[in-house]
Design a protein around this motif. Structure first.
Motif, PDB file in Angstrom:
ATOM      1  N   GLY A  60     102.734  36.021  24.645  1.00  0.00           N
ATOM      2  CA  GLY A  60     101.433  36.567  24.991  1.00  0.00           C
ATOM      3  C   GLY A  60     100.378  35.531  25.336  1.00  0.00           C
ATOM      4  N   MET A  61     100.808  34.288  25.600  1.00  0.00           N
ATOM      5  CA  MET A  61      99.852  33.215  25.909  1.00  0.00           C
ATOM      6  C   MET A  61      99.785  33.011  27.418  1.00  0.00           C
ATOM      7  SD  MET A  61     100.713  30.487  22.828  1.00  0.00           S
ATOM      8  CE  MET A  61     102.479  30.433  23.151  1.00  0.00           C
ATOM      9  N   SER A  62      98.607  33.144  27.992  1.00  0.00           N
ATOM     10  CA  SER A  62      98.446  33.092  29.446  1.00  0.00           C
ATOM     11  C   SER A  62      98.660  31.696  30.019  1.00  0.00           C
ATOM     12  CB  SER A  62      97.049  33.590  29.838  1.00  0.00           C
ATOM     13  OG  SER A  62      96.043  32.778  29.257  1.00  0.00           O
ATOM     14  N   ASP A  63      98.580  30.650  29.190  1.00  0.00           N
ATOM     15  CA  ASP A  63      98.762  29.289  29.690  1.00  0.00           C
ATOM     16  C   ASP A  63     100.146  28.731  29.364  1.00  0.00           C
ATOM     17  OD1 ASP A  63      98.269  29.147  26.987  1.00  0.00           O
ATOM     18  OD2 ASP A  63      96.671  27.645  27.117  1.00  0.00           O
ATOM     19  N   VAL A  64     101.056  29.599  28.905  1.00  0.00           N
ATOM     20  CA  VAL A  64     102.447  29.215  28.689  1.00  0.00           C
ATOM     21  C   VAL A  64     103.310  30.254  29.406  1.00  0.00           C
ATOM     22  CG1 VAL A  64     104.254  28.665  27.030  1.00  0.00           C
ATOM     23  CG2 VAL A  64     101.856  28.247  26.433  1.00  0.00           C
ATOM     24  N   LEU A  65     103.951  29.849  30.488  1.00  0.00           N
ATOM     25  CA  LEU A  65     104.689  30.795  31.326  1.00  0.00           C
ATOM     26  C   LEU A  65     106.189  30.518  31.266  1.00  0.00           C
ATOM     27  CD1 LEU A  65     102.388  30.965  34.486  1.00  0.00           C
ATOM     28  CD2 LEU A  65     102.394  32.450  32.466  1.00  0.00           C
ATOM     29  N   TYR A  66     106.960  31.602  31.368  1.00  0.00           N
ATOM     30  CA  TYR A  66     108.408  31.568  31.153  1.00  0.00           C
ATOM     31  C   TYR A  66     109.101  32.229  32.331  1.00  0.00           C
ATOM     32  CZ  TYR A  66     112.693  32.998  28.584  1.00  0.00           C
ATOM     33  OH  TYR A  66     113.977  33.220  28.160  1.00  0.00           O
ATOM     34  N   TYR A  67     110.045  31.512  32.950  1.00  0.00           N
ATOM     35  CA  TYR A  67     110.811  32.030  34.080  1.00  0.00           C
ATOM     36  C   TYR A  67     112.285  32.106  33.671  1.00  0.00           C
ATOM     37  CZ  TYR A  67     106.676  30.549  36.778  1.00  0.00           C
ATOM     38  OH  TYR A  67     105.401  30.354  37.254  1.00  0.00           O
ATOM     39  N   GLU A  68     112.894  33.272  33.847  1.00  0.00           N
ATOM     40  CA  GLU A  68     114.283  33.488  33.463  1.00  0.00           C
ATOM     41  C   GLU A  68     115.124  33.679  34.718  1.00  0.00           C
ATOM     42  OE1 GLU A  68     116.507  35.852  29.885  1.00  0.00           O
ATOM     43  OE2 GLU A  68     114.845  36.865  30.895  1.00  0.00           O
ATOM     44  N   PHE A  69     116.191  32.877  34.876  1.00  0.00           N
ATOM     45  CA  PHE A  69     116.947  32.869  36.117  1.00  0.00           C
ATOM     46  C   PHE A  69     117.969  34.001  36.224  1.00  0.00           C
ATOM     47  CE2 PHE A  69     116.540  28.010  37.094  1.00  0.00           C
ATOM     48  CZ  PHE A  69     115.171  28.134  37.032  1.00  0.00           C
ATOM     49  N   LEU A  70     118.669  34.314  35.138  1.00  0.00           N
ATOM     50  CA  LEU A  70     119.750  35.291  35.189  1.00  0.00           C
ATOM     51  C   LEU A  70     119.306  36.649  34.648  1.00  0.00           C
ATOM     52  CD1 LEU A  70     122.827  33.157  34.026  1.00  0.00           C
ATOM     53  CD2 LEU A  70     122.036  33.631  36.348  1.00  0.00           C
ATOM     54  N   PRO A  71     119.923  37.731  35.106  1.00  0.00           N
ATOM     55  CA  PRO A  71     119.572  39.069  34.616  1.00  0.00           C
ATOM     56  C   PRO A  71     119.889  39.234  33.131  1.00  0.00           C
ATOM     57  CG  PRO A  71     120.894  39.185  36.630  1.00  0.00           C
ATOM     58  CD  PRO A  71     120.959  37.768  36.159  1.00  0.00           C
ATOM     59  N   ALA A  72     119.226  40.193  32.507  1.00  0.00           N
ATOM     60  CA  ALA A  72     119.520  40.540  31.113  1.00  0.00           C
ATOM     61  C   ALA A  72     120.799  41.370  31.097  1.00  0.00           C
ATOM     62  CB  ALA A  72     118.356  41.311  30.496  1.00  0.00           C
ATOM     63  N   ASP A  73     121.928  40.693  31.016  1.00  0.00           N
ATOM     64  CA  ASP A  73     123.236  41.331  31.143  1.00  0.00           C
ATOM     65  C   ASP A  73     124.184  40.630  30.172  1.00  0.00           C
ATOM     66  OD1 ASP A  73     125.812  42.147  31.962  1.00  0.00           O
ATOM     67  OD2 ASP A  73     125.125  42.460  34.019  1.00  0.00           O
ATOM     68  N   LEU A  74     124.863  41.398  29.336  1.00  0.00           N
ATOM     69  CA  LEU A  74     125.773  40.826  28.350  1.00  0.00           C
ATOM     70  C   LEU A  74     126.938  40.067  28.985  1.00  0.00           C
ATOM     71  CD1 LEU A  74     126.010  43.657  25.649  1.00  0.00           C
ATOM     72  CD2 LEU A  74     124.777  41.488  25.494  1.00  0.00           C
ATOM     73  N   ALA A  75     127.142  40.242  30.282  1.00  0.00           N
ATOM     74  CA  ALA A  75     128.214  39.513  30.958  1.00  0.00           C
ATOM     75  C   ALA A  75     127.974  38.003  30.918  1.00  0.00           C
ATOM     76  CB  ALA A  75     128.341  39.975  32.402  1.00  0.00           C
ATOM     77  N   PHE A  76     126.708  37.589  30.818  1.00  0.00           N
ATOM     78  CA  PHE A  76     126.374  36.168  30.823  1.00  0.00           C
ATOM     79  C   PHE A  76     126.276  35.647  29.392  1.00  0.00           C
ATOM     80  CE2 PHE A  76     124.410  37.986  34.663  1.00  0.00           C
ATOM     81  CZ  PHE A  76     125.103  37.272  35.623  1.00  0.00           C
TER      82      PHE A  76
END
Length: 261
Positions: A161-177
């Motif tokens: 919830g912090m606007s100055d800390v950003l998070y980018y996720e490359f792979l889908p939320a999938d149990l296959a990974f």
């Protein structure tokens, strides 16, 4: 062999290093001191091995500069080993031998275990990439698949919830990974919400900025070009310092699996 910083001959400075290595726990490997490794398959590529089982990791990370005509001609990964690549700067083509993709700065590709990744520099200038490989842990009823993307097309999430800390996720939320690659960015003065202690291990390459990093409750100065290995249950947290650019790093995390006994 040669050094990644391309400095040769007699040095004027006293020989010192910010490197810290606690095998099976954590490590900081600054860009100064990294050697260029000779790895079969890589041609016209300056490559350095970062995290590896010899350090205590269950994966292998590399930092590589593809020179003009640079390529991996025999195929990276395959035979039960999954691979992922992130283009820090430049342009690279990747293919499984059938379908070709051109990755520009911020681009990434995931190839599942059993699929080899062939790579080639797609420009006359150098292309710098972060490479990852790990032996895939299968899960019954789930099959991983190829993923191609670019960070520019991702919607960042405000971390905790912090606007100055950003998070980018490359792979889908999938149990296959059983792993994922992420980018975490801290504006100057920002930090983690708390000191983390968890099962997952990380390999992180710093893309920009400067900061202070907590590893096993000790604080270390880090900066762009550094590599950090964090084993399971190692205390970890970061503060971004400086004035002009965020502290940002690309990092791997194992996920979606129950520990084996």
């Amino acid at each position: 062999m040669g050094y990644r910083n391309n400095r040769t001959g007699y040095q004027e400075e006293i020989l010192t290093s910010r490197a810290v290595v606690k095998k099976d726990s954590y490590a900081i490997l600054p860009h100064d001191g990294l050697v260029k490794n000779s790895i079969p398959g890589f041609v016209n590529v300056d490559i350095s091995i970062l995290g590896s089982p010899r350090l205590g990791a269950n994966f292998v990370d590399y930092i590589a500069t593809f020179l003009e005509g640079g390529a991996h001609e025999t195929g990276f990964g395959g035979d039960g080993v999954e691979t992922m690549i992130y283009v820090i700067e430049g342009k690279l083509t990747v293919t499984d031998g059938e379908e070709e993709h051109t990755l520009e700065t911020g681009g990434y590709a995931y190839y599942p275990a059993g699929v080899k990744m062939f790579m080639k520099n797609a420009q006359s200038e150098n292309t710098e990439v972060f490479l990852y490989k790990k032996r895939y842990e299968p899960l019954e009823g789930h099959e991983p698949y190829k993923v191609i993307g670019n960070v520019k097309d991702l919607t960042p999430v405000e971390y905790e919830g912090m606007s100055d800390v950003l998070y980018y996720e490359f792979l889908p939320a999938d149990l296959a990974f059983d792993m994922n690659l992420h980018i975490l960015t801290f504006e100057p003065g920002a930090s983690h919400a708390y000191v983390e202690t968890h099962f997952q291990e990380h390999g992180a390459y710093l893309l920009s900025g400067k900061g202070m990093y907590n590893l096993d409750n000790e604080w270390f100065a880090v900066e762009k070009g550094d590599y950090i290995f964090m084993s399971s249950y190692v205390h970890q947290a970061a503060y971004a310092v400086g004035r002009k650019e965020p502290l940002a790093y690309v990092y791997s995390k194992d996920c979606n699996r129950d520990p084996q006994i």
